[in-house]
Design a protein around this motif. Structure first.
Motif, PDB file in Angstrom:
ATOM      1  N   GLN A   1      -6.998 -14.122 -12.648  1.00  0.00           N
ATOM      2  CA  GLN A   1      -6.201 -12.986 -13.106  1.00  0.00           C
ATOM      3  C   GLN A   1      -5.276 -13.396 -14.250  1.00  0.00           C
ATOM      4  O   GLN A   1      -4.999 -12.604 -15.152  1.00  0.00           O
ATOM      5  CB  GLN A   1      -5.390 -12.423 -11.938  1.00  0.00           C
ATOM      6  N   THR A   2      -4.812 -14.636 -14.224  1.00  0.00           N
ATOM      7  CA  THR A   2      -4.007 -15.148 -15.329  1.00  0.00           C
ATOM      8  C   THR A   2      -4.805 -15.124 -16.621  1.00  0.00           C
ATOM      9  O   THR A   2      -4.299 -14.710 -17.678  1.00  0.00           O
ATOM     10  CB  THR A   2      -3.528 -16.581 -15.014  1.00  0.00           C
TER      11      THR A   2
ATOM     12  N   GLU B   1     -11.678  -5.786   1.126  1.00  0.00           N
ATOM     13  CA  GLU B   1     -10.825  -5.510   2.283  1.00  0.00           C
ATOM     14  C   GLU B   1     -10.935  -6.620   3.331  1.00  0.00           C
ATOM     15  O   GLU B   1      -9.983  -6.900   4.055  1.00  0.00           O
ATOM     16  CB  GLU B   1     -11.194  -4.158   2.898  1.00  0.00           C
ATOM     17  N   ASP B   2     -12.099  -7.232   3.410  1.00  0.00           N
ATOM     18  CA  ASP B   2     -12.271  -8.314   4.383  1.00  0.00           C
ATOM     19  C   ASP B   2     -11.334  -9.486   4.108  1.00  0.00           C
ATOM     20  O   ASP B   2     -10.954 -10.223   5.034  1.00  0.00           O
ATOM     21  CB  ASP B   2     -13.718  -8.803   4.385  1.00  0.00           C
ATOM     22  N   ASP B   3     -10.976  -9.669   2.841  1.00  0.00           N
ATOM     23  CA  ASP B   3     -10.079 -10.772   2.489  1.00  0.00           C
ATOM     24  C   ASP B   3      -8.659 -10.554   2.997  1.00  0.00           C
ATOM     25  O   ASP B   3      -7.852 -11.496   2.997  1.00  0.00           O
ATOM     26  CB  ASP B   3     -10.043 -10.970   0.972  1.00  0.00           C
ATOM     27  N   PHE B   4      -8.340  -9.331   3.430  1.00  0.00           N
ATOM     28  CA  PHE B   4      -6.989  -9.032   3.902  1.00  0.00           C
ATOM     29  C   PHE B   4      -6.868  -9.138   5.421  1.00  0.00           C
ATOM     30  O   PHE B   4      -5.761  -9.006   5.957  1.00  0.00           O
ATOM     31  CB  PHE B   4      -6.564  -7.619   3.474  1.00  0.00           C
ATOM     32  N   LYS B   5      -7.973  -9.371   6.105  1.00  0.00           N
ATOM     33  CA  LYS B   5      -7.945  -9.421   7.567  1.00  0.00           C
ATOM     34  C   LYS B   5      -7.380 -10.750   8.074  1.00  0.00           C
ATOM     35  O   LYS B   5      -7.487 -11.779   7.408  1.00  0.00           O
ATOM     36  CB  LYS B   5      -9.362  -9.216   8.112  1.00  0.00           C
ATOM     37  N   ASP B   6      -6.786 -10.686   9.261  1.00  0.00           N
ATOM     38  CA  ASP B   6      -6.315 -11.894   9.958  1.00  0.00           C
ATOM     39  C   ASP B   6      -5.363 -12.735   9.110  1.00  0.00           C
ATOM     40  O   ASP B   6      -5.418 -13.969   9.115  1.00  0.00           O
ATOM     41  CB  ASP B   6      -7.505 -12.744  10.414  1.00  0.00           C
TER      42      ASP B   6
ATOM     43  N   GLY C   1       0.806  -5.890   3.086  1.00  0.00           N
ATOM     44  CA  GLY C   1       1.170  -4.534   3.446  1.00  0.00           C
ATOM     45  C   GLY C   1       1.678  -3.717   2.269  1.00  0.00           C
ATOM     46  O   GLY C   1       2.134  -2.583   2.448  1.00  0.00           O
ATOM     47  N   LEU C   2       1.589  -4.280   1.065  1.00  0.00           N
ATOM     48  CA  LEU C   2       2.084  -3.604  -0.135  1.00  0.00           C
ATOM     49  C   LEU C   2       0.913  -3.273  -1.057  1.00  0.00           C
ATOM     50  O   LEU C   2       0.282  -4.183  -1.621  1.00  0.00           O
ATOM     51  CB  LEU C   2       3.101  -4.487  -0.858  1.00  0.00           C
ATOM     52  N   PRO C   3       0.590  -1.988  -1.239  1.00  0.00           N
ATOM     53  CA  PRO C   3      -0.595  -1.607  -2.012  1.00  0.00           C
ATOM     54  C   PRO C   3      -0.625  -2.119  -3.445  1.00  0.00           C
ATOM     55  O   PRO C   3      -1.714  -2.341  -3.992  1.00  0.00           O
ATOM     56  CB  PRO C   3      -0.554  -0.067  -1.973  1.00  0.00           C
ATOM     57  N   ASN C   4       0.539  -2.298  -4.081  1.00  0.00           N
ATOM     58  CA  ASN C   4       0.505  -2.813  -5.452  1.00  0.00           C
ATOM     59  C   ASN C   4      -0.231  -4.148  -5.525  1.00  0.00           C
ATOM     60  O   ASN C   4      -0.950  -4.432  -6.497  1.00  0.00           O
ATOM     61  CB  ASN C   4       1.923  -2.982  -5.995  1.00  0.00           C
ATOM     62  N   TYR C   5      -0.040  -4.981  -4.507  1.00  0.00           N
ATOM     63  CA  TYR C   5      -0.697  -6.287  -4.488  1.00  0.00           C
ATOM     64  C   TYR C   5      -2.145  -6.188  -4.013  1.00  0.00           C
ATOM     65  O   TYR C   5      -3.048  -6.782  -4.619  1.00  0.00           O
ATOM     66  CB  TYR C   5       0.089  -7.270  -3.622  1.00  0.00           C
ATOM     67  N   THR C   6      -2.371  -5.470  -2.926  1.00  0.00           N
ATOM     68  CA  THR C   6      -3.752  -5.389  -2.426  1.00  0.00           C
ATOM     69  C   THR C   6      -4.654  -4.662  -3.421  1.00  0.00           C
ATOM     70  O   THR C   6      -5.806  -5.057  -3.610  1.00  0.00           O
ATOM     71  CB  THR C   6      -3.793  -4.716  -1.047  1.00  0.00           C
ATOM     72  N   ASP C   7      -4.141  -3.624  -4.066  1.00  0.00           N
ATOM     73  CA  ASP C   7      -4.949  -2.944  -5.086  1.00  0.00           C
ATOM     74  C   ASP C   7      -5.278  -3.888  -6.231  1.00  0.00           C
ATOM     75  O   ASP C   7      -6.396  -3.854  -6.789  1.00  0.00           O
ATOM     76  CB  ASP C   7      -4.211  -1.715  -5.631  1.00  0.00           C
ATOM     77  N   ASN C   8      -4.323  -4.729  -6.592  1.00  0.00           N
ATOM     78  CA  ASN C   8      -4.580  -5.687  -7.665  1.00  0.00           C
ATOM     79  C   ASN C   8      -5.647  -6.698  -7.254  1.00  0.00           C
ATOM     80  O   ASN C   8      -6.518  -7.065  -8.051  1.00  0.00           O
ATOM     81  CB  ASN C   8      -3.294  -6.407  -8.051  1.00  0.00           C
ATOM     82  N   PHE C   9      -5.592  -7.147  -6.010  1.00  0.00           N
ATOM     83  CA  PHE C   9      -6.640  -8.053  -5.528  1.00  0.00           C
ATOM     84  C   PHE C   9      -8.012  -7.376  -5.572  1.00  0.00           C
ATOM     85  O   PHE C   9      -9.007  -7.982  -5.974  1.00  0.00           O
ATOM     86  CB  PHE C   9      -6.337  -8.518  -4.104  1.00  0.00           C
ATOM     87  N   LEU C  10      -8.056  -6.118  -5.150  1.00  0.00           N
ATOM     88  CA  LEU C  10      -9.334  -5.397  -5.149  1.00  0.00           C
ATOM     89  C   LEU C  10      -9.872  -5.227  -6.572  1.00  0.00           C
ATOM     90  O   LEU C  10     -11.087  -5.312  -6.793  1.00  0.00           O
ATOM     91  CB  LEU C  10      -9.164  -4.032  -4.475  1.00  0.00           C
ATOM     92  N   ARG C  11      -8.977  -5.003  -7.530  1.00  0.00           N
ATOM     93  CA  ARG C  11      -9.402  -4.893  -8.936  1.00  0.00           C
ATOM     94  C   ARG C  11      -9.990  -6.197  -9.450  1.00  0.00           C
ATOM     95  O   ARG C  11     -10.755  -6.206 -10.422  1.00  0.00           O
ATOM     96  CB  ARG C  11      -8.215  -4.520  -9.832  1.00  0.00           C
ATOM     97  N   ASN C  12      -9.604  -7.288  -8.799  1.00  0.00           N
ATOM     98  CA  ASN C  12      -9.974  -8.607  -9.317  1.00  0.00           C
ATOM     99  C   ASN C  12     -10.940  -9.363  -8.414  1.00  0.00           C
ATOM    100  O   ASN C  12     -10.940 -10.599  -8.382  1.00  0.00           O
ATOM    101  CB  ASN C  12      -8.709  -9.424  -9.555  1.00  0.00           C
ATOM    102  N   GLY C  13     -11.786  -8.630  -7.700  1.00  0.00           N
ATOM    103  CA  GLY C  13     -12.929  -9.250  -7.038  1.00  0.00           C
ATOM    104  C   GLY C  13     -12.802  -9.534  -5.554  1.00  0.00           C
ATOM    105  O   GLY C  13     -13.767  -9.983  -4.931  1.00  0.00           O
ATOM    106  N   PHE C  14     -11.629  -9.287  -4.960  1.00  0.00           N
ATOM    107  CA  PHE C  14     -11.496  -9.464  -3.521  1.00  0.00           C
ATOM    108  C   PHE C  14     -11.910  -8.179  -2.812  1.00  0.00           C
ATOM    109  O   PHE C  14     -12.064  -7.133  -3.437  1.00  0.00           O
ATOM    110  CB  PHE C  14     -10.059  -9.860  -3.158  1.00  0.00           C
TER     111      PHE C  14
END
Length: 285
Positions: free
Chosen positions: A163-164, A220-225, A205-218
């Motif tokens: 992402q950098t 939903e499974d990467d957020f589990k556990d 738990g903050l969508p700004n970060y999880t949405d950014n991860f999803l935009r960059n190839g991660f």
């Protein structure tokens, strides 16, 4: 700004910006030591402000002190402009106003964050605060372009080396790119990842970060556990000194001008992990 900020800084979310007057001397001593250790900047995490930066600037003579971030919802732009001007006049331009939109869960006023940020920058301009003295916590493409066009650069939080690289492409060569990187000074994989997941939990738990991860190839499974090993290893540097140095170098190679290092050791947010800062300085020397 690039000329004075150096390659490495320290990001601290609580101890250095705490307002407890009984610990002011301890905070000043810690800031002075960070300067002596060779770090080019101190970044004050959470919803910090110029008032938090002022004592650290008074305690040092060279290091840059920046907010990372000052929430646009918590401080009027006109007041922020005055504080910015006054601090830089008193401390040779060493204060950087790092701005961000925070998160819907943390700011009741949170509405149309991009438009609100544009309006805030307009107000700063109108109050005479120079664009070259501010940076934006930019994750998405539009905000990165805003950091390029309306600020001195970007201070993204919780991003990967990939992402950098994408941020650098959008920013171009000139603006500052200073990502935050979390560091766990622990070589045992299980222990290191446990500490990392404990820290990561709030951000998942903050969508700004999880949405950014999803935009960059991660996914939903990467957020589990508490976060997959893939996610943890991408946003944390952990392991031996050599491995941590290599991870920091990876961000520099991806286009970062400066890396803001946050020690993650399981302590409270108000701790001052000075021994860990010394070890970081040694391994980066």
């Amino acid at each position: 700004m690039k000329e004075i900020i150096g390659k490495y800084g320290i990001w601290n979310g609580g101890g250095l910006r705490a307002e407890d007057p009984s610990r002011r001397g301890e905070r000043a001593e810690a800031a002075a030591e960070l300067e002596e250790l060779g770090f080019g900047a101190i970044w004050l995490g959470g919803s910090s402000s110029a008032a938090n930066a002022a004592p650290l600037l008074e305690a040092t003579s060279r290091v840059v002190v920046g907010t990372s971030i000052q929430s646009i919802w918590d401080h009027e732009a006109e007041a922020a402009a005055v504080s910015h001007t006054d601090l830089n006049a008193a401390h040779s331009g060493r204060f950087v106003l790092g701005l961000g939109v925070s998160h819907a869960k943390l700011a009741e006023q949170y509405r149309r964050p991009y438009s609100a940020l544009v309006s805030y920058l307009d107000a700063l301009d109108g109050a005479g605060a120079p664009a070259e003295g501010r940076v934006l916590a930019a994750l998405g493409p539009r905000t990165i372009e805003l950091a390029r066009d309306r600020a001195a650069g970007s201070i993204p939080y919780l991003i990967t080396a990939d992402q950098t690289a994408r941020s650098r492409e959008l920013l171009g060569d000139t603006p500052l790119l200073a990502p935050e990187l979390k560091v766990v000074l622990e070589s045992d994989p299980a222990r290191a990842r446990t500490l990392a997941r404990d820290c990561l939990a709030i951000y998942l738990g903050l969508p700004n970060y999880t949405d950014n991860f999803l935009r960059n190839g991660f996914t939903e499974d990467d957020f589990k556990d508490g976060g997959s090993d893939r996610l943890v290893d991408a946003v944390f540097a952990w392991g031996s000194d050599d491995r941590i140095r290599a991870r920091v170098d990876e961000f520099i190679a991806a286009g970062a001008d400066h890396v803001a290092l946050q020690v993650v050791d399981g302590g409270t947010r108000y701790d001052l992990p000075r021994q860990a800062w010394r070890r970081l300085a040694a391994l980066l020397a």
